[in-house]
Design a protein around this motif. Sequence first.
Motif, PDB file in Angstrom:
ATOM      1  N   SER A 176       0.828  -1.203   0.000  1.00 20.40           N
ATOM      2  CA  SER A 176       0.000   0.000   0.000  1.00 20.40           C
ATOM      3  C   SER A 176       0.867   1.261   0.000  1.00 20.40           C
ATOM      4  O   SER A 176       1.999   1.251   0.475  1.00 20.40           O
ATOM      5  N   PRO A 177       0.336   2.380  -0.508  1.00 19.11           N
ATOM      6  CA  PRO A 177       1.080   3.651  -0.452  1.00 19.11           C
ATOM      7  C   PRO A 177       1.362   4.093   0.978  1.00 19.11           C
ATOM      8  O   PRO A 177       2.397   4.723   1.235  1.00 19.11           O
ATOM      9  N   THR A 178       0.456   3.779   1.915  1.00 22.83           N
ATOM     10  CA  THR A 178       0.685   4.143   3.316  1.00 22.83           C
ATOM     11  C   THR A 178       1.928   3.451   3.844  1.00 22.83           C
ATOM     12  O   THR A 178       2.788   4.071   4.480  1.00 22.83           O
ATOM     13  N   THR A 179       2.025   2.142   3.592  1.00 25.41           N
ATOM     14  CA  THR A 179       3.211   1.412   4.037  1.00 25.41           C
ATOM     15  C   THR A 179       4.460   1.903   3.324  1.00 25.41           C
ATOM     16  O   THR A 179       5.540   1.989   3.919  1.00 25.41           O
ATOM     17  N   GLN A 196       5.762   4.811   5.092  1.00 26.33           N
ATOM     18  CA  GLN A 196       6.358   4.420   6.374  1.00 26.33           C
ATOM     19  C   GLN A 196       7.735   3.802   6.172  1.00 26.33           C
ATOM     20  O   GLN A 196       8.661   4.046   6.966  1.00 26.33           O
ATOM     21  N   ILE A 197       7.887   3.022   5.122  1.00 26.48           N
ATOM     22  CA  ILE A 197       9.190   2.426   4.826  1.00 26.48           C
ATOM     23  C   ILE A 197      10.206   3.521   4.516  1.00 26.48           C
ATOM     24  O   ILE A 197      11.329   3.536   5.040  1.00 26.48           O
ATOM     25  N   ARG A 198       9.817   4.457   3.674  1.00 25.99           N
ATOM     26  CA  ARG A 198      10.733   5.530   3.295  1.00 25.99           C
ATOM     27  C   ARG A 198      11.100   6.399   4.508  1.00 25.99           C
ATOM     28  O   ARG A 198      12.262   6.796   4.673  1.00 25.99           O
ATOM     29  N   TYR A 199      10.133   6.688   5.353  1.00 24.09           N
ATOM     30  CA  TYR A 199      10.385   7.489   6.552  1.00 24.09           C
ATOM     31  C   TYR A 199      11.352   6.756   7.478  1.00 24.09           C
ATOM     32  O   TYR A 199      12.299   7.355   8.012  1.00 24.09           O
ATOM     33  N   LEU A 226      12.747  -5.335   6.250  1.00 22.53           N
ATOM     34  CA  LEU A 226      12.586  -6.211   5.101  1.00 22.53           C
ATOM     35  C   LEU A 226      11.244  -5.919   4.439  1.00 22.53           C
ATOM     36  O   LEU A 226      10.208  -5.862   5.121  1.00 22.53           O
ATOM     37  N   TYR A 227      11.223  -5.752   3.115  1.00 24.75           N
ATOM     38  CA  TYR A 227       9.977  -5.390   2.451  1.00 24.75           C
ATOM     39  C   TYR A 227       9.894  -6.048   1.073  1.00 24.75           C
ATOM     40  O   TYR A 227      10.885  -6.196   0.366  1.00 24.75           O
ATOM     41  N   THR A 228       8.669  -6.438   0.706  1.00 24.68           N
ATOM     42  CA  THR A 228       8.435  -7.083  -0.588  1.00 24.68           C
ATOM     43  C   THR A 228       8.188  -6.076  -1.698  1.00 24.68           C
ATOM     44  O   THR A 228       8.380  -6.390  -2.875  1.00 24.68           O
ATOM     45  N   ALA A 229       7.695  -4.869  -1.338  1.00 26.49           N
ATOM     46  CA  ALA A 229       7.384  -3.875  -2.364  1.00 26.49           C
ATOM     47  C   ALA A 229       7.405  -2.481  -1.755  1.00 26.49           C
ATOM     48  O   ALA A 229       7.146  -2.308  -0.564  1.00 26.49           O
ATOM     49  N   LEU A 230       7.710  -1.506  -2.604  1.00 25.84           N
ATOM     50  CA  LEU A 230       7.613  -0.094  -2.228  1.00 25.84           C
ATOM     51  C   LEU A 230       6.402   0.496  -2.949  1.00 25.84           C
ATOM     52  O   LEU A 230       6.521   1.126  -3.995  1.00 25.84           O
ATOM     53  N   GLY A 231       5.217   0.226  -2.417  1.00 25.51           N
ATOM     54  CA  GLY A 231       3.989   0.757  -2.997  1.00 25.51           C
ATOM     55  C   GLY A 231       3.429  -0.101  -4.117  1.00 25.51           C
ATOM     56  O   GLY A 231       4.045  -1.073  -4.578  1.00 25.51           O
ATOM     57  N   ALA A 270       3.236   8.297   8.668  1.00 29.02           N
ATOM     58  CA  ALA A 270       4.555   7.994   8.106  1.00 29.02           C
ATOM     59  C   ALA A 270       5.555   7.539   9.154  1.00 29.02           C
ATOM     60  O   ALA A 270       6.429   6.708   8.878  1.00 29.02           O
ATOM     61  N   ASP A 271       5.437   8.036  10.393  1.00 29.04           N
ATOM     62  CA  ASP A 271       6.426   7.715  11.428  1.00 29.04           C
ATOM     63  C   ASP A 271       6.059   6.468  12.235  1.00 29.04           C
ATOM     64  O   ASP A 271       6.647   6.229  13.294  1.00 29.04           O
ATOM     65  N   TYR A 272       5.130   5.638  11.742  1.00 25.09           N
ATOM     66  CA  TYR A 272       4.619   4.503  12.523  1.00 25.09           C
ATOM     67  C   TYR A 272       5.740   3.560  12.968  1.00 25.09           C
ATOM     68  O   TYR A 272       5.815   3.161  14.134  1.00 25.09           O
ATOM     69  N   PHE A 273       6.639   3.159  12.071  1.00 23.22           N
ATOM     70  CA  PHE A 273       7.706   2.210  12.427  1.00 23.22           C
ATOM     71  C   PHE A 273       8.594   2.792  13.527  1.00 23.22           C
ATOM     72  O   PHE A 273       9.003   2.086  14.460  1.00 23.22           O
ATOM     73  N   VAL A 274       8.896   4.073  13.426  1.00 22.71           N
ATOM     74  CA  VAL A 274       9.740   4.726  14.427  1.00 22.71           C
ATOM     75  C   VAL A 274       9.027   4.766  15.779  1.00 22.71           C
ATOM     76  O   VAL A 274       9.645   4.557  16.830  1.00 22.71           O
ATOM     77  N   ARG A 275       7.736   5.011  15.750  1.00 20.97           N
ATOM     78  CA  ARG A 275       6.971   5.049  17.006  1.00 20.97           C
ATOM     79  C   ARG A 275       6.937   3.686  17.690  1.00 20.97           C
ATOM     80  O   ARG A 275       6.973   3.595  18.910  1.00 20.97           O
TER      81      ARG A 275
END
Length: 472
Positions: free
Chosen positions: A299-302, A305-308, A353-358, A462-467
């Motif tokens: 998803s674009p939301t994820t 978050q990955i980029r952030y 680790l990620y399968t896709a960027l959007g 966007a900052d979810y992973f950091v939080r």
Amino acid sequence: MGRKQERLQEYGQERYQAAGLLLSFYGDDFTGSTDVMEALALNGVRTVLFLEPPAPEALAAEFPDVRAFGVAGVSRAMSPAEMQRELEPIFERLRAIPTPLVHYKICSTFDSSPEVGSIGRAIELASAVCPAQRCVPLLVGVPELRRYTVFGNHFAGVGAQTYRLDLHPTMSRHPVTPMDEADLRVHLSRQTDKTIGLMDILDLAGDGARVRSRLAERLAERPDILLYDVLDEERLKRAGELIWEAAGQGDNRVVFGSSGVEYALVAHWREVGLAAPDTGMLQPRGAVDRLLVVSGSCSPTTESQIRYAIAAGFAPVPIQAEKLVDPATADQERRRLTEQANALLREGRSPLLYTALGAEDLAIGATREKLAGTGHAASDTGKLIGEQLGRLTREVVADNRLQRFLVAGGDTSGFVMRELGIYALECLMPIAPGGPLCRGYAKDDRFNGVELALKGGQVGKADYFVRVLEGK
């Protein structure tokens, strides 16, 4: 006797408190189920989420003060035949536990199709197990998550915009269940022959007597399913009141919908004294020094978050998903990723680790081509990738004795939980609506007490992973 006390008697407070339970639910995946658990726990309703339906005696012994419980599943990734094998015994076991309501949790974006994750088929199976129930309530809107149903059409917010579901930038292009219809009645009618009525926003406006009169008129039309519009908190609370009242009148225990069902119920329960906001959640550890992130979401939301997170210092590890779906290369790719994640963790870094960027990532097309070449259907994607990422997560968490990890993607989360042998979850703290930090219960001491966040594709800023790393 005051009106509040009269309503408590009317709804049978003594009976529900004696049973110790208000609600049981079955979730379409772990991320969706944690959304339900969070809505209840934030309102003082202690809730535990299980991987399998618990035996009543085990529930009472291990969680004696629990007031709601749920069972997480992966039915939204199943064919109708697979759903029948999965859901029939679950519905039977849930029916045997005396909760006033049994909620089948679906995604708030209603993603489903006749071939995969059919909500219509699930309603048919539930109705067969509970044949005395004439009409099944269906409530999908969740204002807390910016999901709205208006005159039967469903809308979802992204950023500053709110989209009709068939124009939603993610759901209209979902890789497995693309939503090409915003009218939930039309979409659902492709999955079942059951008749579908509507309690619209005008029906839900006005005083209690008027709303109940409109409900009686709708039920007189004898629909098999009654969809509730949801536009705002007031109509949401009114819908919760009607669903709760019906549960106390004969065999009307089964309700279908998103976590909006819980938000609707707790709004009403607060009004009548059955729930109150308190410190019902457990307490987390605070910040951790390292965090493993495994994302199977496109998803674009994820993506944001990955980029952030990468900009904040997380170490990016792209997953070659086309290799994970190929039996000839899957184990080798998983071992490569495991070794890379372990090396980063030994350096004190947080591997992402990620399968896709959007949704536009070229890796998605490559994965589809590989699936077709190996004879698999597109619906097999979640299972093939999820199983491998589940094994990877188990190995990395155990090797590094991690205290916390994060999984993005509904299907991925379910397979990860199964691989770690986590049989129950409980909320620790809210991070973002629909994505709380949780505590895991497992028989294996390596994973018992681990903290984890499971998030769906649309959940969090966007900052979810950091939080999650910082425990904020």
